[in-house]
Design a protein around this motif. Structure first.
Motif, mmCIF file in Angstrom:
data_model
loop_
_atom_site.group_PDB
_atom_site.id
_atom_site.type_symbol
_atom_site.label_atom_id
_atom_site.label_comp_id
_atom_site.label_asym_id
_atom_site.label_seq_id
_atom_site.Cartn_x
_atom_site.Cartn_y
_atom_site.Cartn_z
ATOM 1 N N ILE A 88 1.492 2.939 5.902
ATOM 2 C CA ILE A 88 1.977 1.861 6.752
ATOM 3 C C ILE A 88 2.852 0.916 5.923
ATOM 4 N N ALA A 89 3.884 0.387 6.546
ATOM 5 C CA ALA A 89 4.800 -0.524 5.862
ATOM 6 C C ALA A 89 4.736 -1.912 6.493
ATOM 7 N N PRO A 90 5.155 -2.952 5.767
ATOM 8 C CA PRO A 90 5.139 -4.301 6.331
ATOM 9 C C PRO A 90 5.983 -4.408 7.593
ATOM 10 N N GLY A 91 5.550 -5.268 8.499
ATOM 11 C CA GLY A 91 6.290 -5.499 9.732
ATOM 12 C C GLY A 91 5.636 -4.838 10.924
ATOM 13 N N PHE A 92 6.063 -5.241 12.106
ATOM 14 C CA PHE A 92 5.462 -4.735 13.341
ATOM 15 C C PHE A 92 6.533 -4.228 14.303
ATOM 16 N N THR A 93 6.136 -3.241 15.092
ATOM 17 C CA THR A 93 7.010 -2.675 16.111
ATOM 18 C C THR A 93 6.266 -2.661 17.439
ATOM 19 N N PRO A 94 6.818 -3.274 18.484
ATOM 20 C CA PRO A 94 6.134 -3.245 19.789
ATOM 21 C C PRO A 94 6.171 -1.842 20.390
ATOM 22 N N THR A 95 5.042 -1.416 20.960
ATOM 23 C CA THR A 95 4.974 -0.111 21.604
ATOM 24 C C THR A 95 5.328 -0.252 23.084
ATOM 25 N N GLU A 96 5.375 0.863 23.783
ATOM 26 C CA GLU A 96 5.705 0.856 25.211
ATOM 27 C C GLU A 96 4.676 0.086 26.025
ATOM 28 N N THR A 97 3.439 0.038 25.536
ATOM 29 C CA THR A 97 2.382 -0.666 26.254
ATOM 30 C C THR A 97 2.283 -2.140 25.858
ATOM 31 N N GLY A 98 3.157 -2.574 24.943
ATOM 32 C CA GLY A 98 3.124 -3.953 24.508
ATOM 33 C C GLY A 98 2.274 -4.194 23.288
ATOM 34 N N PHE A 99 1.620 -3.143 22.790
ATOM 35 C CA PHE A 99 0.787 -3.243 21.588
ATOM 36 C C PHE A 99 1.684 -3.331 20.359
ATOM 37 N N LEU A 100 1.375 -4.244 19.440
ATOM 38 C CA LEU A 100 2.150 -4.365 18.208
ATOM 39 C C LEU A 100 1.596 -3.400 17.166
ATOM 40 N N ALA A 101 2.387 -2.421 16.804
ATOM 41 C CA ALA A 101 1.975 -1.439 15.811
ATOM 42 C C ALA A 101 2.638 -1.741 14.476
ATOM 43 N N ASN A 102 1.938 -1.376 13.394
ATOM 44 C CA ASN A 102 2.543 -1.522 12.072
ATOM 45 C C ASN A 102 3.732 -0.581 11.926
ATOM 46 N N ASN A 103 4.689 -0.973 11.099
ATOM 47 C CA ASN A 103 5.805 -0.091 10.795
ATOM 48 C C ASN A 103 5.306 1.117 9.999
#
Length: 235
Positions: free
Chosen positions: A113-128
């Protein structure tokens, strides 16, 4: 050629401490199905590797990106995970969740996992993801326990749903086997036990072919072995 039409690589991680327990009985049937599918099976017994717990030092983020501070079997397991298409995590039900061995393995995936977040289709914030080009994987959970009610596995299901969302993994299914201690009594319900064993093999076959298990097979794996709660309590 579609991804799931190619030869799949399935990484099966066993987090059960006893080799003669009910979890191995279940997982061995599943593994047979994976092999029958023609997929490559990487069968990992966590009791036979050295894996120290994550200490949350962020060495793999800030000091040496992607590299854990521990010098054990962790880096090799992470490389094998990156090479796989499907991750299958197996554990008996311990305190309504998974064993500490399997939990340690999942925590040690932090270098991926890398720093930062990416929003998923369901609105969940996933790690990069550190290696997005090596991703597009699914995760399947296997758990067995003595309880009769599937609600006792709720924490296991939720944990793996969050793990899948947080690591951008496709949820490939949950194989939950209640009343696990009744499985050895074949003579009590031979047809039902055989149906469960057949479903476990079919689940492995589907995992090896498509990276996911059908709802119908998941339900057959969980078929009740006792007639009702009163019979269950007598057993």
């Amino acid at each position: 050629i579609g991804r799931w039409e190619m030869t799949m690589r399935v990484m099966l991680v066993r987090g059960n401490p006893r080799s003669d327990g009910h979890t191995n009985y279940i997982v061995d049937h599943f593994a047979q199905g994976v092999r029958d599918s023609g997929a490559f099976l990487d069968d990992v017994d966590l009791m036979k590797v050295t894996l120290k717990p994550c200490i949350g030092c962020y060495h793999c983020w800030t000091v040496k990106p992607g590299v854990c501070v521990h010098r054990d079997d962790g880096p090799d397991l992470l490389e094998r995970f990156l090479e796989s298409d499907v991750l299958v995590c197996a554990s008996p039900l311990y305190h309504y969740s998974i064993t500490s061995w399997l939990k340690t393995f999942l925590e040690r995936t932090f270098p991926l996992i890398a720093p930062g977040f990416t929003p998923t289709e369901t609105g969940f914030l996933a790690n990069n993801l550190r290696y997005p080009q090596r991703w597009n994987k699914s995760i399947i959970a296997i758990s067995c326990g003595a309880f009769r009610d599937l609600s006792n596995f709720a924490a296991v299901k939720e944990m793996f749903r969050l793990t899948a969302a947080g690591m951008s993994l496709k949820t490939g299914g949950f194989l939950l086997r209640p009343e696990s201690y009744l499985l050895p009594f074949h003579l009590a319900k031979p047809k039902t036990v055989k149906a469960v064993e057949t479903a476990l093999i079919q689940a492995g076959y589907e995992a090896g072919k498509r990276g996911e298990i059908s709802d119908e097979v998941q339900q057959r794996v969980a078929l009740p072995l006792s007639n009702d709660i009163h019979d269950f309590q007598r057993y």
